[in-house]
Design a protein around this motif. Structure first.
Motif, PDB file in Angstrom:
ATOM      1  N   ARG A  38     -53.294 -36.948  41.198  1.00  0.00           N
ATOM      2  CA  ARG A  38     -51.892 -37.000  40.755  1.00  0.00           C
ATOM      3  C   ARG A  38     -51.113 -38.021  41.579  1.00  0.00           C
ATOM      4  O   ARG A  38     -50.327 -38.805  41.040  1.00  0.00           O
ATOM      5  CB  ARG A  38     -51.259 -35.610  40.900  1.00  0.00           C
TER       6      ARG A  38
ATOM      7  N   HIS B  22     -51.985 -41.618  40.470  1.00  0.00           N
ATOM      8  CA  HIS B  22     -51.372 -41.970  39.193  1.00  0.00           C
ATOM      9  C   HIS B  22     -49.883 -42.270  39.357  1.00  0.00           C
ATOM     10  O   HIS B  22     -49.356 -43.202  38.727  1.00  0.00           O
ATOM     11  CB  HIS B  22     -51.591 -40.857  38.171  1.00  0.00           C
ATOM     12  N   GLU B  23     -49.197 -41.505  40.201  1.00  0.00           N
ATOM     13  CA  GLU B  23     -47.787 -41.766  40.437  1.00  0.00           C
ATOM     14  C   GLU B  23     -47.589 -43.109  41.128  1.00  0.00           C
ATOM     15  O   GLU B  23     -46.669 -43.862  40.795  1.00  0.00           O
ATOM     16  CB  GLU B  23     -47.189 -40.642  41.294  1.00  0.00           C
ATOM     17  N   GLN B  24     -48.456 -43.418  42.077  1.00  0.00           N
ATOM     18  CA  GLN B  24     -48.350 -44.693  42.795  1.00  0.00           C
ATOM     19  C   GLN B  24     -48.606 -45.865  41.859  1.00  0.00           C
ATOM     20  O   GLN B  24     -47.936 -46.900  41.940  1.00  0.00           O
ATOM     21  CB  GLN B  24     -49.338 -44.716  43.960  1.00  0.00           C
ATOM     22  N   VAL B  25     -49.571 -45.717  40.959  1.00  0.00           N
ATOM     23  CA  VAL B  25     -49.866 -46.777  39.987  1.00  0.00           C
ATOM     24  C   VAL B  25     -48.650 -47.036  39.103  1.00  0.00           C
ATOM     25  O   VAL B  25     -48.325 -48.189  38.796  1.00  0.00           O
ATOM     26  CB  VAL B  25     -51.090 -46.395  39.123  1.00  0.00           C
ATOM     27  N   ARG B  26     -47.960 -45.965  38.707  1.00  0.00           N
ATOM     28  CA  ARG B  26     -46.773 -46.131  37.859  1.00  0.00           C
ATOM     29  C   ARG B  26     -45.637 -46.837  38.601  1.00  0.00           C
ATOM     30  O   ARG B  26     -44.865 -47.584  37.991  1.00  0.00           O
ATOM     31  CB  ARG B  26     -46.304 -44.766  37.350  1.00  0.00           C
ATOM     32  N   ARG B  27     -45.550 -46.608  39.919  1.00  0.00           N
ATOM     33  CA  ARG B  27     -44.462 -47.207  40.703  1.00  0.00           C
ATOM     34  C   ARG B  27     -44.720 -48.660  41.057  1.00  0.00           C
ATOM     35  O   ARG B  27     -43.785 -49.448  41.193  1.00  0.00           O
ATOM     36  CB  ARG B  27     -44.252 -46.418  42.009  1.00  0.00           C
ATOM     37  N   GLU B  28     -45.989 -49.016  41.257  1.00  0.00           N
ATOM     38  CA  GLU B  28     -46.339 -50.317  41.816  1.00  0.00           C
ATOM     39  C   GLU B  28     -47.102 -51.155  40.791  1.00  0.00           C
ATOM     40  O   GLU B  28     -48.084 -50.706  40.227  1.00  0.00           O
ATOM     41  CB  GLU B  28     -47.202 -50.131  43.071  1.00  0.00           C
TER      42      GLU B  28
ATOM     43  N   HIS C  76     -47.643 -52.332  34.232  1.00  0.00           N
ATOM     44  CA  HIS C  76     -48.233 -51.258  33.447  1.00  0.00           C
ATOM     45  C   HIS C  76     -49.610 -51.684  32.957  1.00  0.00           C
ATOM     46  O   HIS C  76     -49.876 -52.876  32.762  1.00  0.00           O
ATOM     47  CB  HIS C  76     -47.324 -50.925  32.261  1.00  0.00           C
TER      48      HIS C  76
ATOM     49  N   GLU D  81     -58.736 -43.351  33.086  1.00  0.00           N
ATOM     50  CA  GLU D  81     -57.309 -43.616  32.884  1.00  0.00           C
ATOM     51  C   GLU D  81     -56.688 -44.330  34.086  1.00  0.00           C
ATOM     52  O   GLU D  81     -55.529 -44.109  34.439  1.00  0.00           O
ATOM     53  CB  GLU D  81     -56.555 -42.320  32.587  1.00  0.00           C
TER      54      GLU D  81
ATOM     55  N   TRP E 146     -52.507 -56.228  40.389  1.00  0.00           N
ATOM     56  CA  TRP E 146     -53.835 -55.849  39.907  1.00  0.00           C
ATOM     57  C   TRP E 146     -54.887 -56.751  40.548  1.00  0.00           C
ATOM     58  O   TRP E 146     -54.609 -57.915  40.860  1.00  0.00           O
ATOM     59  CB  TRP E 146     -53.919 -55.960  38.382  1.00  0.00           C
TER      60      TRP E 146
END
Length: 278
Positions: free
Chosen positions: A104, A107-113, A116, A141, A170
């Motif tokens: 979790r 996934h939150e860190q990916v959304r912030r940094e 998309h 995912e 990325w």
């Protein structure tokens, strides 16, 4: 002490990456797909893994998805690690169970940094072409994996696009017949650092062969890479400065040399501690 290691082309080898004839002595099955052997491990390396001193915790750290990791039978039956990192750091397996809290958090860190996933795929897709891309998948995912025809891939164009992707948060990694497109937040170093703090694991020894292993090797107190793969090629191109050693051997038997290095570091560290305590 923690020994954190990449798997493919570091400790285990597919038929394509063995670097020695399939009938060579001292190779054992490591992975099975539909009953057939898909990857091998040096018998000597496996024996050294099994007989690691009790104060060394072995931790597989792989870009494989959780499902792909479960196919490596040698680490499901003969040698079952207390901790394993899969999905390039996106998942941690503890006692056979996925650490949901860690997943979790990632996934939150990916959304912030960074960009998309769909945007990153669209931009990187500008260099992809059916002439050399066989298939693609969105793994756990978290990141993309492309199976490719390596000889047909326009290397310089892909490397140039990789520089653009890095600015978007990325990373691009070319490993054999696969190209990975991974968020920078999903990385092996962060997962190993998390486990190190949880377990008070002490010094970290690391091994790996690809650019996705680079952050882990740079983080480790001691590190070694096999004389093949992406890291070795990049330092030959003068594109990468490293502060760790490469093995003398390449191919499957490089794992023997890697394991010898782990034992060497262990002896050195604990000899120094014993001398200090006297």
């Amino acid at each position: 002490m923690i020994y954190a290691s990449d798997l493919d082309q570091t400790l285990i080898y597919s038929k394509r990456s063995l670097g020695v004839p399939l009938e060579s002595a001292g190779l054992l099955p490591a992975e099975h797909i539909d009953g057939a052997t898909a990857a091998f491990i040096s018998a000597q390396a496996l024996q050294l893994l099994k007989t690691l001193p009790e104060n060394i915790m072995f931790m597989p750290v792989t870009t494989r998805t959780m499902a792909q990791y479960s196919r490596i039978t040698v680490f499901q039956t003969e040698l079952v690690p207390a901790y394993a990192v899969t999905s390039n750091g996106g998942n941690i397996i503890v006692g056979g169970e996925v650490d949901r809290e860690w997943n979790r958090r990632i996934h939150e860190q990916v959304r912030r940094e960074g960009a998309h996933a769909e945007e990153a795929r669209q931009v990187f897709g500008q260099v992809l072409h059916e002439d050399w891309v066989i298939s693609e998948s969105y793994c756990d995912e978290l990141f993309y994996a492309f199976v490719i025809e390596r000889d047909r891939m326009p290397l310089e164009q892909v490397l140039e696009k990789a520089r653009i992707m890095r600015e978007m948060g990325w990373e691009v990694s070319i490993q054999g017949r696969k190209v990975y497109l991974v968020p920078a937040a999903v990385n092996k170093q962060a997962a190993v650092e998390h486990i190190r703090h949880l377990t008070d694991g002490g010094p970290v020894v690391a091994s790996g062969d690809s650019l996705l292993d680079c952050c882990l090797l740079d983080y480790a107190d001691y590190a070694i890479a096999p004389r093949h793969g992406e890291l070795y090629r990049e330092q030959l191109r003068d594109e990468l400065e490293v502060n760790y050693r490469f093995t003398e051997l390449s191919g499957a038997y490089a794992a023997d040399e890697i394991m010898a290095y782990v034992y060497e570091i262990h002896r050195s560290v604990y000899a120094a501690r014993a001398s200090f305590s006297e």
